[in-house]
Design an enzyme around this catalytic site. Structure first.
Site, short mmCIF file in Angstrom:
data_model
loop_
_atom_site.label_atom_id
_atom_site.label_comp_id
_atom_site.label_asym_id
_atom_site.label_seq_id
_atom_site.Cartn_x
_atom_site.Cartn_y
_atom_site.Cartn_z
N GLY A 149 -7.09 5.47 11.40
CA GLY A 149 -8.02 4.91 10.41
C GLY A 149 -8.41 3.46 10.63
O GLY A 149 -8.48 2.69 9.68
N TYR A 164 -9.80 -11.20 -4.23
CA TYR A 164 -8.49 -10.60 -3.99
C TYR A 164 -7.85 -10.09 -5.29
O TYR A 164 -7.07 -9.14 -5.25
CB TYR A 164 -7.56 -11.57 -3.24
CG TYR A 164 -8.01 -11.71 -1.80
CD1 TYR A 164 -7.73 -10.72 -0.87
CD2 TYR A 164 -8.78 -12.80 -1.38
CE1 TYR A 164 -8.19 -10.82 0.44
CE2 TYR A 164 -9.23 -12.91 -0.08
CZ TYR A 164 -8.93 -11.92 0.83
OH TYR A 164 -9.38 -12.00 2.13
N GLN A 171 -2.78 -3.13 9.74
CA GLN A 171 -3.74 -4.20 9.47
C GLN A 171 -3.98 -4.31 7.97
O GLN A 171 -4.65 -5.23 7.51
CB GLN A 171 -5.09 -3.89 10.14
CG GLN A 171 -5.05 -3.89 11.64
CD GLN A 171 -6.30 -3.24 12.22
OE1 GLN A 171 -7.29 -3.90 12.51
NE2 GLN A 171 -6.28 -1.94 12.38
N HIS A 173 -2.15 -8.60 8.87
CA HIS A 173 -3.10 -9.40 8.09
C HIS A 173 -2.57 -9.82 6.73
O HIS A 173 -3.35 -10.16 5.84
CB HIS A 173 -4.43 -8.63 7.96
CG HIS A 173 -5.14 -8.45 9.28
ND1 HIS A 173 -6.10 -7.49 9.50
CD2 HIS A 173 -5.01 -9.13 10.45
CE1 HIS A 173 -6.53 -7.58 10.75
NE2 HIS A 173 -5.88 -8.56 11.36
N SER A 187 -11.36 0.92 12.80
CA SER A 187 -12.55 0.88 13.65
C SER A 187 -12.27 0.13 14.95
O SER A 187 -13.14 0.08 15.82
CB SER A 187 -13.70 0.20 12.90
OG SER A 187 -13.34 -1.14 12.58
P1 OAD Z 1 -12.69 -0.66 9.03
O1 OAD Z 1 -13.35 -0.56 7.72
O2 OAD Z 1 -13.29 -1.54 10.05
O3 OAD Z 1 -12.53 0.78 9.66
C1 OAD Z 1 -12.01 1.83 8.90
C2 OAD Z 1 -11.98 3.05 9.78
O4 OAD Z 1 -11.38 4.09 9.02
C3 OAD Z 1 -13.33 3.55 10.25
O5 OAD Z 1 -13.33 3.72 11.67
C4 OAD Z 1 -13.50 4.90 9.54
O6 OAD Z 1 -14.17 5.87 10.36
C5 OAD Z 1 -12.07 5.29 9.31
N1 OAD Z 1 -11.85 6.18 8.15
C6 OAD Z 1 -12.59 6.30 7.02
N2 OAD Z 1 -12.06 7.22 6.20
C7 OAD Z 1 -10.94 7.69 6.82
C8 OAD Z 1 -9.96 8.66 6.48
N3 OAD Z 1 -9.99 9.32 5.32
N4 OAD Z 1 -8.96 8.89 7.37
C9 OAD Z 1 -8.90 8.21 8.55
N5 OAD Z 1 -9.80 7.29 8.92
C10 OAD Z 1 -10.82 7.03 8.07
O7 OAD Z 1 -11.15 -1.08 8.71
P2 OAD Z 1 -10.08 -1.68 9.72
O8 OAD Z 1 -10.28 -1.22 11.10
O9 OAD Z 1 -8.76 -1.49 9.09
O10 OAD Z 1 -9.13 -7.79 8.13
O11 OAD Z 1 -10.44 -3.22 9.62
C11 OAD Z 1 -9.69 -4.15 10.29
C12 OAD Z 1 -9.70 -5.45 9.55
O12 OAD Z 1 -11.04 -5.83 9.23
C13 OAD Z 1 -9.05 -5.43 8.19
O13 OAD Z 1 -7.64 -5.55 8.29
C14 OAD Z 1 -9.64 -6.60 7.50
C15 OAD Z 1 -11.08 -6.33 7.88
O14 OAD Z 1 -11.93 -7.41 7.87
C16 OAD Z 1 -9.15 -8.95 7.48
O15 OAD Z 1 -9.56 -9.08 6.34
C17 OAD Z 1 -8.59 -10.08 8.30
#
Ligand code: OAD
Length: 228
Positions: free
Chosen positions: A170, A54, A87, A105, A172
């Site tokens: 943005g 972190y 998130q 989070h 997943s």
């Molecule tokens: P992810 O890394 O799972 O997903 C990121 C998403 O952003 C993907 O679907 C990409 O296609 C999309 N992406 C990439 N570049 C982008 C851009 N320039 N503009 C828009 N979208 C873009 O991240 P999260 O869904 O945020 O939690 O992950 C959720 C949680 O998983 C996080 O909060 C964290 C992680 O583990 C904890 O640590 C508890």
């Protein structure tokens, strides 16, 4: 009365500010094991590895700036009753001027005591072993680890239930319970998803998909909504 817009963001909105996402190729979970750095068990077993993980994130965050997607969202307040749920543990929404951002989070710039969960601001880049609260309890990052409760989930659900327009940017939609927010958009006329890549969500939701990066898709959508 202003219509309610709820914006729900994930790591993708901050990608173009220079912060890694988690699940894209070369994302954080390609480089680290969740079990080593983002669980209560990891912190009990090897707190230094967790704190260092972190500390690296915080150091990077302090070098980054909000991007046009963060700024554009805030313009919606001129026409709508706007709520932002994120998130992300970064503070780029706040630094773009957003008010009342609900973090599901936690926040990278905050610590909390392992004794009483009291939250403190982290003044510099680092939180280290031996950094303690006034009662002598070790401080840990104020982030939600895998296996922990998401304390703001109920508040988020109630926001989404009231949404007239729900905008998801943005993410997943892989991590629960956060991803289940889509199921509460029961009064929503439009559910819009901005992501350059297709998102597979196990819930059968009828998204309006904008297959664009946040810095392109968000300003376009905001200007459409403001001029509608
Ligand atoms: P992810 O890394 O799972 O997903 C990121 C998403 O952003 C993907 O679907 C990409 O296609 C999309 N992406 C990439 N570049 C982008 C851009 N320039 N503009 C828009 N979208 C873009 O991240 P999260 O869904 O945020 O939690 O992950 C959720 C949680 O998983 C996080 O909060 C964290 C992680 O583990 C904890 O640590 C508890």
């Amino acid at each position: 009365m202003k219509k309610k817009v709820v914006v729900f963001t994930g790591a993708g909105i901050s990608a173009e500010s220079g912060l890694s996402t988690f699940r894209d190729s070369r994302g954080l979970w390609d480089m680290y094991n969740i079990e080593d750095v983002a669980t209560p068990n990891a912190f009990s077993k090897n707190p230094k590895i967790v704190l260092d993980f972190y500390n690296i994130r915080r150091r990077q965050l302090l070098k980054c700036k909000p991007n046009i997607a963060h700024y554009s969202i805030n313009k919606l307040i001129n026409k709508f009753d706007l709520s932002i749920i994120t998130q992300n543990i970064d503070d780029l929404h706040e630094r773009s001027g957003a008010i009342d951002v609900l973090h599901l989070h936690g926040k990278l710039i905050e610590s909390k005591s392992i004794i009483d969960n009291k939250v403190y601001q982290i003044s510099g880049e680092e939180l280290n072993l031996g950094d303690c609260c006034p009662k002598g309890g070790q401080l840990r990052p104020n982030v939600v680890w895998f296996g922990e409760q998401v304390p703001n989930m109920e508040i988020a659900i109630n926001m989404v239930k009231k949404a007239h327009i729900f905008i998801i940017i943005g993410t997943s939609l892989n991590v629960y319970p956060a991803a289940s927010l889509v199921n509460y958009a029961i009064n929503t006329k439009r559910i819009i998803l901005i992501n350059p890549n297709p998102v597979t969500n196990e819930n059968d939701i009828n998204f309006e998909l904008i297959l664009k990066k946040a810095t392109e898709g968000v300003p376009e959508l905001v200007s459409e909504l403001l001029n509608d």
